[in-house]
Each structure stands twice: as structure tokens, then as C-alpha cells.
Design a protein around this motif. Structure first.
Motif, PDB file in Angstrom:
ATOM      1  N   LEU A 166       0.730  -1.103   0.011  1.00  0.00           N
ATOM      2  CA  LEU A 166       0.005  -0.106   0.055  1.00  0.00           C
ATOM      3  C   LEU A 166       0.709   1.193   0.130  1.00  0.00           C
ATOM      4  N   PRO A 167       0.432   2.310  -0.683  1.00  0.00           N
ATOM      5  CA  PRO A 167       0.987   3.620  -0.468  1.00  0.00           C
ATOM      6  C   PRO A 167       1.324   4.079   1.067  1.00  0.00           C
ATOM      7  N   ALA A 168       2.366   4.703   1.181  1.00  0.00           N
ATOM      8  CA  ALA A 168       2.695   5.057   2.635  1.00  0.00           C
ATOM      9  C   ALA A 168       1.795   5.910   3.163  1.00  0.00           C
ATOM     10  N   LYS A 169       1.202   6.726   2.375  1.00  0.00           N
ATOM     11  CA  LYS A 169       0.210   7.822   2.571  1.00  0.00           C
ATOM     12  C   LYS A 169      -1.161   7.311   2.754  1.00  0.00           C
ATOM     13  N   SER A 170      -1.496   6.258   2.572  1.00  0.00           N
ATOM     14  CA  SER A 170      -2.701   5.643   2.954  1.00  0.00           C
ATOM     15  C   SER A 170      -3.145   5.902   4.475  1.00  0.00           C
ATOM     16  N   SER A 171      -4.617   6.261   4.403  1.00  0.00           N
ATOM     17  CA  SER A 171      -5.207   6.622   5.603  1.00  0.00           C
ATOM     18  C   SER A 171      -5.597   5.303   6.403  1.00  0.00           C
ATOM     19  N   LEU A 172      -5.934   5.509   7.741  1.00  0.00           N
ATOM     20  CA  LEU A 172      -6.224   4.168   8.476  1.00  0.00           C
ATOM     21  C   LEU A 172      -7.422   3.466   8.076  1.00  0.00           C
ATOM     22  N   VAL A 173      -8.414   4.302   7.543  1.00  0.00           N
ATOM     23  CA  VAL A 173      -9.712   3.904   7.069  1.00  0.00           C
ATOM     24  C   VAL A 173      -9.287   3.036   5.993  1.00  0.00           C
ATOM     25  N   ASP A 174      -8.427   3.257   4.992  1.00  0.00           N
ATOM     26  CA  ASP A 174      -8.241   2.681   3.675  1.00  0.00           C
ATOM     27  C   ASP A 174      -7.420   1.554   4.270  1.00  0.00           C
ATOM     28  N   ILE A 175      -6.533   1.381   4.949  1.00  0.00           N
ATOM     29  CA  ILE A 175      -5.796   0.507   5.298  1.00  0.00           C
ATOM     30  C   ILE A 175      -6.742  -0.734   5.940  1.00  0.00           C
ATOM     31  N   GLU A 176      -7.601  -0.306   6.784  1.00  0.00           N
ATOM     32  CA  GLU A 176      -8.528  -1.150   7.409  1.00  0.00           C
ATOM     33  C   GLU A 176      -9.623  -1.916   6.468  1.00  0.00           C
ATOM     34  N   ALA A 177      -9.923  -0.942   5.476  1.00  0.00           N
ATOM     35  CA  ALA A 177     -11.045  -1.433   4.508  1.00  0.00           C
ATOM     36  C   ALA A 177     -10.124  -2.441   3.377  1.00  0.00           C
ATOM     37  N   ALA A 178      -8.811  -2.203   3.134  1.00  0.00           N
ATOM     38  CA  ALA A 178      -8.155  -2.947   2.247  1.00  0.00           C
ATOM     39  C   ALA A 178      -7.799  -4.339   2.804  1.00  0.00           C
ATOM     40  N   ARG A 179      -7.398  -4.236   4.161  1.00  0.00           N
ATOM     41  CA  ARG A 179      -6.987  -5.378   4.909  1.00  0.00           C
ATOM     42  C   ARG A 179      -8.377  -6.273   4.962  1.00  0.00           C
ATOM     43  N   MET A 180      -9.513  -5.806   5.346  1.00  0.00           N
ATOM     44  CA  MET A 180     -10.651  -6.645   5.449  1.00  0.00           C
ATOM     45  C   MET A 180     -10.872  -7.259   4.002  1.00  0.00           C
ATOM     46  N   ALA A 181     -10.850  -6.572   2.703  1.00  0.00           N
ATOM     47  CA  ALA A 181     -10.987  -7.027   1.486  1.00  0.00           C
ATOM     48  C   ALA A 181     -10.194  -8.262   1.054  1.00  0.00           C
ATOM     49  N   ILE A 182      -8.850  -7.941   1.480  1.00  0.00           N
ATOM     50  CA  ILE A 182      -8.036  -8.983   1.345  1.00  0.00           C
ATOM     51  C   ILE A 182      -8.135 -10.135   1.779  1.00  0.00           C
ATOM     52  N   VAL A 183      -8.630 -10.055   3.379  1.00  0.00           N
ATOM     53  CA  VAL A 183      -8.805 -11.381   3.949  1.00  0.00           C
ATOM     54  C   VAL A 183     -10.285 -12.210   3.196  1.00  0.00           C
ATOM     55  N   LYS A 184     -11.051 -11.166   3.041  1.00  0.00           N
ATOM     56  CA  LYS A 184     -12.416 -11.924   2.366  1.00  0.00           C
ATOM     57  C   LYS A 184     -12.060 -12.609   1.256  1.00  0.00           C
ATOM     58  N   ALA A 185     -11.049 -12.093   0.455  1.00  0.00           N
ATOM     59  CA  ALA A 185     -10.768 -12.658  -0.858  1.00  0.00           C
ATOM     60  C   ALA A 185      -9.933 -13.864  -0.724  1.00  0.00           C
ATOM     61  N   ALA A 186      -9.290 -13.857   0.315  1.00  0.00           N
ATOM     62  CA  ALA A 186      -8.394 -15.194   0.706  1.00  0.00           C
ATOM     63  C   ALA A 186      -9.414 -16.307   1.089  1.00  0.00           C
ATOM     64  N   LEU A 187     -10.419 -15.928   2.130  1.00  0.00           N
ATOM     65  CA  LEU A 187     -11.403 -16.771   2.703  1.00  0.00           C
ATOM     66  C   LEU A 187     -12.233 -17.502   1.402  1.00  0.00           C
ATOM     67  N   ILE A 188     -12.359 -16.654   0.207  1.00  0.00           N
ATOM     68  CA  ILE A 188     -13.397 -16.977  -0.883  1.00  0.00           C
ATOM     69  C   ILE A 188     -12.326 -18.239  -1.511  1.00  0.00           C
ATOM     70  N   TRP A 189     -10.952 -17.711  -1.928  1.00  0.00           N
ATOM     71  CA  TRP A 189     -10.323 -18.537  -2.524  1.00  0.00           C
ATOM     72  C   TRP A 189     -10.045 -19.784  -1.681  1.00  0.00           C
ATOM     73  N   HIS A 190      -9.769 -19.829  -0.419  1.00  0.00           N
ATOM     74  CA  HIS A 190      -9.745 -20.967   0.437  1.00  0.00           C
ATOM     75  C   HIS A 190     -11.140 -22.034   0.371  1.00  0.00           C
ATOM     76  N   LYS A 191     -12.164 -21.410  -0.090  1.00  0.00           N
ATOM     77  CA  LYS A 191     -13.474 -22.257   0.062  1.00  0.00           C
ATOM     78  C   LYS A 191     -13.384 -22.952  -1.373  1.00  0.00           C
ATOM     79  N   THR A 192     -12.846 -21.990  -2.284  1.00  0.00           N
ATOM     80  CA  THR A 192     -12.659 -22.929  -3.873  1.00  0.00           C
ATOM     81  C   THR A 192     -11.853 -23.763  -3.847  1.00  0.00           C
ATOM     82  N   TYR A 193     -10.598 -23.484  -2.987  1.00  0.00           N
ATOM     83  CA  TYR A 193      -9.557 -24.495  -3.238  1.00  0.00           C
ATOM     84  C   TYR A 193     -10.133 -25.848  -2.621  1.00  0.00           C
ATOM     85  N   LEU A 194     -10.795 -25.685  -1.109  1.00  0.00           N
ATOM     86  CA  LEU A 194     -11.297 -26.991  -0.643  1.00  0.00           C
ATOM     87  C   LEU A 194     -12.214 -27.665  -1.640  1.00  0.00           C
TER      88      LEU A 194
END
Length: 471
Positions: free
Chosen positions: A68-96
Motif C-alpha cells: 500500500l502507499p505510505a500515505k494511505s489513511s487508517l480507514v483505507d488500510i483497514e478496508a483494504a485489509r478486510m477486503a484481502i482477508v475476504k478474498a483469501a477466505l473465498i479462495w480457500h473455500k474454492t480450493y477446498l
């Protein structure tokens, strides 16, 4: 969450140990619908999937880095973090769904790292040269049980194969704290149980990964398998009473006494030393076998032997190292003659050690010259005579303490003998062999001269009938 430079090393001896369990090279993973995500947050991610086959089960590790860009706000960081975790969980479900596995002995892990870039050009450099990421700043963050109870609710029931999510810092802390693959596996079991308990009771059972690690490392869960092995050895009449060291440690942990911390430090030190000694043994093996085997055969043998040595728990490594360090305390006559110690693994009932301490006297029965060429024969002899139905490997260590320039070094020769499973008929005879073994132990004890060091001496061949070979 806070920005930080790298404070933990990516490398450690447990990390190095895990590499010998790696089944294949890492596979690059693509998460679904990430183009809009990367554009929205001016971000870039990379993900790699690793497969490890540990002795206790399969470990699947998804390593994911979000830039992420160093200038990212805390709101954007948290939103991006949650989006990535959700994407990983979807990938995991598909993989299983695509890789249905009936083996319940498995753990799936996500280690999630967030790093900051100062300029967009750095992203392009990272895409071209992944090593560029080593100089970037990491975000110190964590998840904990509350995150998946309040912020991102997921199904924690035991009917679903869980993807356990860790931040990079927490995952590195776990690897640095747990010391062995066995303890890592048990901790993941322990943590999964805590997550499921929290979900079913709607109460957080731990606040941070560090707290949970501390709780685990001070629990009797560390000794569960060692207790089982110890009790079975008594049942098989391979030993007369419980291991005093195991009893002392269990009581200290149970009573939360001050000596428990000392015991843990001793086990951690022994685990590190055993890891180093194992690496040295395997390196020596490579040099000796290289002329007699092609590289592929050598690699398979090296990996298999290394796994057998590293499959030991904290307590089991402690006992092996403790036996090694008894040598300097032995009398000079015993050191000149050399001696043999039979010792069982406290992690696996099927693994037995024969530690042969070379005699300093060139003409002694246990001299290096007499023993070293016959390690394989000794292993085969012991394997054929041990009355343990579960036996799968006999490990022979030829140990040489070398004094040089006022320093002492340990040189260890290694041979590992795989053992075929017993037939049904052999299993039926096991109890008879165990009784014979007990009688022979008493006879051997009576024949030995009195002295506190005499209990260390044992014959290379157990005086009981050998197991019949298949016709």
C-alpha cells in the motif's frame, strides 16, 4: 495498528526445519476480482501457496503480501485489509471444493503481511524483483479472536475446514516461540479449539496471539504425547517406572512453580542444539553417500532421514541432548571403554535410538574404528530384536567427543534403519518377547558390577530371540 521497520527475522531454525517437509515449490496464487481493488487503493498484492507434510498431518500455508502507499489513511488500510482477508477466505473455500480431502489431519494457514511503498515506481520494482520488498516498512497489526467475532464473522464450527489467519508479525512470533514442528502443530490444534470455544460461547478466550502462545507453552499439552509414550513403554516392560524428568516437569507445570520456566528454557535450548546437530549429521551423510548415490536418490534419503531427526518434540529433544551431555560426567575408565545407551523417542513410539559413545581406547569394544563401519548392521540387529509392534525406525548415533585447542566438539555418525510393520503373527508374539526382554534386563543388571555409572552400559544386541524374517 502502527507502521514499523522490520523487527523480526524471516529466518529461524524452525523455519529452516520446515523446509525439509516442503512437498513442492511454492505456487503463485491469484485471488478473484482484485483488479478493481488494486486500482481503488493504488495497491499491489502477491500470494504464494506452500504445502508441508509434517509427521502429524498436512500444513497448508498461504503467504500473502499487500503493498500500500505510505500515505494511505487508517480507514483505507483497514478496508483494504478486510477486503484481502475476504478474498483469501473465498479462495480457500474454492480450493477446498476443488481438492476434496478426506484426511482430517490438516491445518490451513494465512500469513498476511502489509508493507508500505513511498512511490508508485517501487511497485513496479517489486513486480520485477521481489527481493526489493526486504527494504520496505511493515505494518504491525493483528487479528485475534475478536476480529472474527465482531468485524468479520466467519463460520467457526468444527464441520468446516478453517483457514487460520495471522498477521506476519504474529506468525513470525509463533515460529520463533514454538521451536519444533511438533509444537507448531499442537499449537494450531490448541488455537483452533480456542477459536471454536469463543464462537460457541460468544466470549473471547484470548486477546492476542502472544497471550495464547504463552498460555500454550505453560500448559500440560506440551507433555501429552510424551506421557502416552512413557506409559506404553512401561506397559511393554521396556522401562520399570515413569521417566523422572517427565514427572518433575509435569508437576512443575501443573503447580505453576518457578522451576517451570527453567525447564522450558532448558527444553528450548535443547531443541535448538538438536536442530544444529541434526543439520551437521545430515551434512556428513551427504559427503559420505554422494559417491554411492545419484542426486535424486540422495535428496530423497536426505529429506527422509532429516525428517526422522526433526520429528522430535521439545521434551524428546531435551532427553536426547541430556543423554549426550552426560558423557563429560562419566568416569575416565568408562570414557576410554565407551558405552551404549538405548533411548526411545518421546514423540513417536515407533522410533528408537541407540546412542553409542565411542571409546577413546583404540582397542576397546566400542572404539570408533570398531563401531563406525558397522552402524547399519547394529541398526538392523536392534530392529529385529526390539519387541515393539509399532516400531518403524531405529536410529543409531555414533558419538565422538573431540578435545581440540581447549575446546570440545561433538562429531556424530548417523544411520537410520526403517522397519517393516509386524505381521499379525508377530504382533501375537510381542507380549511373549516383552516378558523375555524384562527377564534379560534383570539378568544383565545382575551381571553388571556395582557403580552409579554402570546403569549406562547396555549390550548392543538385546538378548532375546530375533523376529523371524518373512519366507
Amino acid at each position: 495498528m502502527s507502521n514499523s521497520t522490520i523487527t523480526l527475522s524471516d529466518n529461524g531454525y524452525l523455519v529452516n526445519e520446515l523446509t525439509c517437509y516442503l512437498q513442492k515449490d511454492a505456487v503463485d496464487i491469484t485471488l478473484a476480482n482484485m483488479q478493481n481493488f488494486e486500482h481503488k487503493y493504488d495497491a499491489y498484492y502477491c500470494a504464494q501457496h506452500y504445502h508441508y507434510q509434517l509427521s502429524l498431518g498436512k500444513l497448508s500455508l498461504l503467504e500473502l503480501i499487500l503493498y500500500l502507499p505510505a500515505k494511505s489513511s487508517l480507514v483505507d488500510i483497514e478496508a483494504a485489509r478486510m477486503a484481502i482477508v475476504k478474498a483469501a477466505l473465498i479462495w480457500h473455500k474454492t480450493y477446498l471444493a476443488q481438492h476434496k480431502n478426506n484426511d482430517n489431519m490438516s491445518h490451513d494457514i494465512l500469513a498476511f503481511d502489509i508493507q508500505f511503498t513511498e512511490k508508485s515506481e517501487e511497485i513496479n520494482k517489486i513486480k520485477i524483483n521481489p527481493q526489493q520488498r526486504q527494504s520496505l516498512k511493515r505494518l504491525t497489526h493483528g487479528f485475534g479472536v475478536r476480529y472474527f467475532m465482531e468485524d468479520l464473522v466467519v463460520d467457526m464450527s468444527d464441520s468446516v475446514q478453517q483457514l487460520q489467519v495471522f498477521s506476519w508479525h504474529d506468525w513470525q512470533t509463533i515460529l520463533a516461540s514454538l521451536h519444533t514442528p511438533c509444537e507448531l502443530w499442537r499449537f494450531l490444534n490448541y488455537r483452533l479449539g480456542q477459536l471454536q470455544y469463543s464462537a460457541s460461547n460468544h466470549v473471547a478466550s484470548f486477546e492476542s496471539e502472544v497471550d495464547l502462545i504463552t498460555k500454550f507453552l505453560h500448559s500440560l499439552a506440551l507433555f501429552t504425547d510424551a506421557i502416552t509414550v512413557d506409559n506404553t513403554l512401561i506397559k511393554y516392560e521396556m522401562q520399570d517406572e515413569p521417566n523422572p524428568a517427565l514427572v518433575a516437569m509435569m508437576l512443575a507445570y501443573k503447580n505453576k512453580s518457578t522451576t517451570a520456566q527453567m525447564y522450558h528454557q532448558h527444553m528450548a535450548q535443547a531443541a535448538a542444539l538438536w536442530s544444529q546437530l541434526s543439520a551437521q549429521m545430515i551434512e556428513t551423510l551427504d559427503a559420505e553417500v554422494l559417491d554411492d548415490a545419484d542426486k535424486e536418490t540422495l535428496g530423497i534419503k536426505r529429506s527422509h532421514w532429516q525428517q526422522q531427526l526433526l520429528d522430535e518434540s521439545l521434551f524428546s529433544r531435551h532427553e536426547l541432548v541430556r543423554t549426550l551431555y552426560r558423557y563429560p560426567k562419566q568416569g575416565s575408565s568408562l570414557q576410554k571403554e565407551g558405552y551404549v545407551v538405548h533411548q526411545h523417542s518421546y514423540e513417536s513410539l515407533g522410533r528408537h535410538y541407540v546412542l553409542i559413545f565411542y571409546g577413546q581406547d583404540f582397542d576397546s569394544q566400542h572404539s570408533k574404528q570398531a563401531i563406525q563401519p558397522n552402524l547399519a548392521k547394529i541398526a538392523q540387529d536392534v530392529a529385529s530384536r526390539l519387541p515393539i509392534a509399532e516400531l518403524h525406525h531405529v536410529i543409531v548415533l555414533g558419538i565422538d567427543f573431540i578435545d581440540e585447542s581447549n575446546d570440545t566438539f561433538i562429531d556424530i555418525d548417523l544411520w537410520i534403519q526403517p522397519v517393516d510393520p509386524m505381521t499379525q503373527r508377530e504382533r501375537q508374539l510381542t507380549k511373549q518377547l516383552q516378558r523375555l526382554n524384562q527377564q534379560c534386563k534383570k539378568q544383565t543388571t545382575n551381571n553388571l558390577s556395582a557403580g552409579k555409572d554402570e546403569s549406562m552400559r547396555m549390550q548392543l544386541s538385546l538378548n532375546i530371540p530375533a523376529r523371524k524374517t518373512k519366507s
